[in-house]
Design an enzyme around this catalytic site. Sequence first.
Site, PDB file in Angstrom:
ATOM      1  N   GLY A 110       8.782  13.950   5.759  1.00 20.59           N
ATOM      2  CA  GLY A 110       8.249  13.060   7.312  1.00 20.59           C
ATOM      3  C   GLY A 110       9.249  13.402   8.195  1.00 20.59           C
ATOM      4  N   THR A 124      -3.839  -2.261  -3.445  1.00 15.77           N
ATOM      5  CA  THR A 124      -4.224  -3.552  -2.280  1.00 15.77           C
ATOM      6  C   THR A 124      -5.517  -2.881  -2.639  1.00 15.77           C
ATOM      7  OG1 THR A 124      -2.818  -4.800  -1.949  1.00 15.77           O
ATOM      8  CG2 THR A 124      -4.654  -5.809  -1.375  1.00 15.77           C
ATOM      9  N   LYS A 163      -7.855  -3.665   1.400  1.00 11.32           N
ATOM     10  CA  LYS A 163      -7.223  -3.250   2.733  1.00 11.32           C
ATOM     11  C   LYS A 163      -7.500  -1.254   2.604  1.00 11.32           C
ATOM     12  CE  LYS A 163      -2.570  -5.454   2.425  1.00 11.32           C
ATOM     13  NZ  LYS A 163      -1.066  -5.214   2.059  1.00 11.32           N
ATOM     14  N   MET A 205       5.483  11.006   3.741  1.00 10.85           N
ATOM     15  CA  MET A 205       5.923  10.240   5.662  1.00 10.85           C
ATOM     16  C   MET A 205       7.179  10.093   5.643  1.00 10.85           C
ATOM     17  SD  MET A 205       2.676   8.318   6.703  1.00 10.85           S
ATOM     18  CE  MET A 205       1.305   9.082   7.056  1.00 10.85           C
ATOM     19  N   LYS A 236       4.815  -2.302  17.625  1.00  7.52           N
ATOM     20  CA  LYS A 236       4.044  -0.799  18.000  1.00  7.52           C
ATOM     21  C   LYS A 236       2.621  -1.851  17.918  1.00  7.52           C
ATOM     22  CE  LYS A 236       4.871   3.145  15.555  1.00  7.52           C
ATOM     23  NZ  LYS A 236       5.375   3.782  14.090  1.00  7.52           N
TER      24      LYS A 236
HETATM   25  P1  ATR Z   1       3.770   0.527   7.010  1.00  7.89           P
HETATM   26  O1  ATR Z   1       3.884   0.246   8.616  1.00  7.89           O
HETATM   27  O2  ATR Z   1       5.182   1.710   6.356  1.00  7.89           O
HETATM   28  O3  ATR Z   1       2.954   1.419   7.012  1.00  7.89           O
HETATM   29  P2  ATR Z   1       2.797  -1.599   6.230  1.00  7.89           P
HETATM   30  O4  ATR Z   1       1.989  -2.001   6.915  1.00  7.89           O
HETATM   31  O5  ATR Z   1       3.421  -2.904   5.377  1.00  7.89           O
HETATM   32  O6  ATR Z   1       3.421  -0.385   6.163  1.00  7.89           O
HETATM   33  O7  ATR Z   1       2.421  -0.837   4.878  1.00  7.89           O
HETATM   34  C1  ATR Z   1       2.944  -0.857   3.106  1.00  7.89           C
HETATM   35  C2  ATR Z   1       1.924  -0.366   2.457  1.00  7.89           C
HETATM   36  O8  ATR Z   1       3.301   0.079   1.500  1.00  7.89           O
HETATM   37  C3  ATR Z   1       0.631  -0.676   1.842  1.00  7.89           C
HETATM   38  O9  ATR Z   1      -0.059  -0.008   1.376  1.00  7.89           O
HETATM   39  C4  ATR Z   1       1.392  -1.151   0.588  1.00  7.89           C
HETATM   40  O10 ATR Z   1       0.898  -1.738  -0.438  1.00  7.89           O
HETATM   41  P3  ATR Z   1       0.376  -2.701  -0.409  1.00  7.89           P
HETATM   42  O11 ATR Z   1      -1.511  -3.365   0.406  1.00  7.89           O
HETATM   43  O12 ATR Z   1      -1.044  -3.059  -2.067  1.00  7.89           O
HETATM   44  O13 ATR Z   1       1.045  -4.464  -0.030  1.00  7.89           O
HETATM   45  C5  ATR Z   1       2.422  -0.114  -0.588  1.00  7.89           C
HETATM   46  N1  ATR Z   1       3.122  -0.114  -0.565  1.00  7.89           N
HETATM   47  C6  ATR Z   1       4.363  -0.615  -0.975  1.00  7.89           C
HETATM   48  N2  ATR Z   1       5.522  -0.708  -1.523  1.00  7.89           N
HETATM   49  C7  ATR Z   1       4.804   0.265  -2.568  1.00  7.89           C
HETATM   50  C8  ATR Z   1       4.978  -0.085  -3.840  1.00  7.89           C
HETATM   51  N3  ATR Z   1       6.252  -0.433  -4.988  1.00  7.89           N
HETATM   52  N4  ATR Z   1       3.616   0.961  -4.632  1.00  7.89           N
HETATM   53  C9  ATR Z   1       2.782   0.857  -4.603  1.00  7.89           C
HETATM   54  N5  ATR Z   1       2.458   0.966  -2.468  1.00  7.89           N
HETATM   55  C10 ATR Z   1       3.355   0.510  -1.895  1.00  7.89           C
END
Ligand code: ATR
Length: 273
Positions: free
Chosen positions: A237, A152, A155, A213, A66
Amino acid sequence: MTDRYAVFGNPISHSKSPLIHGIFANETQQVLEYEAILAPKDDFESCLKLFWFENGKGANVTVPFKEQAFNLCDELSEEAKLAGSVNTLTLLTNGKVRGDNTDGLGLVADLIRNISSLEGKRVLLLGAGGAARGSVLPLLKAGLKVCIHNRTQEKAEKLVEIFTPFGDVKALSIAELIGPFDIIINSTSSSLSGDIPAIPSCVIGADTLCYDMMYSKELTSFNSWALDLGAIKAIDGLGMLVGQAAKSFELWRGVTPEVDTTIKLLREKIESE
Ligand code: ATR
């Protein structure tokens, strides 16, 4: 020669897009071909060029292309510009390529299918990755007040910086998650591993609508958690997937397919798998 469309990704064999666009084409009596193309991870660009050369008219793009697709466009919609990623490519008659991001539009369309009015409602958006970023502008344009919470925090704050000019958007730390919210959208990839984002249960009230989603045959872990806490409704989703496809189809063919029957058909298919 029949107009060709495709979805590019890696992996791609799981994609429901050929099925969805096949249903749309039948229903709107559009003559077209739509296929799934597995592009090499390091050579999406030449794969796409070949597709345009071989009568490709439009393409959907999924993981992991993407952002690359975004960089290959001559023109971008406002949604794509702000999302920083593109899920829909259109070859224009002048040979230029236009990029759109219809993911967030599909999400909003599905929210509207499920709640009559979004205007002024407070939404908690969980996550701040690509999926969240693609949703914020359409959510703001729908009149929602958007609160972003991410594991985090920085972000989430970055997204707020990007989207502040477009509406009411703020980042909330875990301590600031004082609910209940009208809508909670889980854009994190936590459901993939059966996890739930670490958030307090007070964000859910008796009128809270929860939206994951992700979609799956069984209730997702997030939706199961939300219903246990008394959310009025928990939606997965699948409708967003069909919704984003409908927006792509509309961009390419100038006709709007009906989504309700397609969602129903897809649900039946997933349940029988
Ligand atoms: P996508 O394109 O699907 O959004 P991504 O850009 O890798 O994938 O983002 C994943 C998101 O899921 C992030 O916000 C991540 O949190 P961090 O920024 O802290 O890494 C979040 N995420 C993934 N696993 C998680 C979990 N077990 N609990 C909470 N947040 C999670």
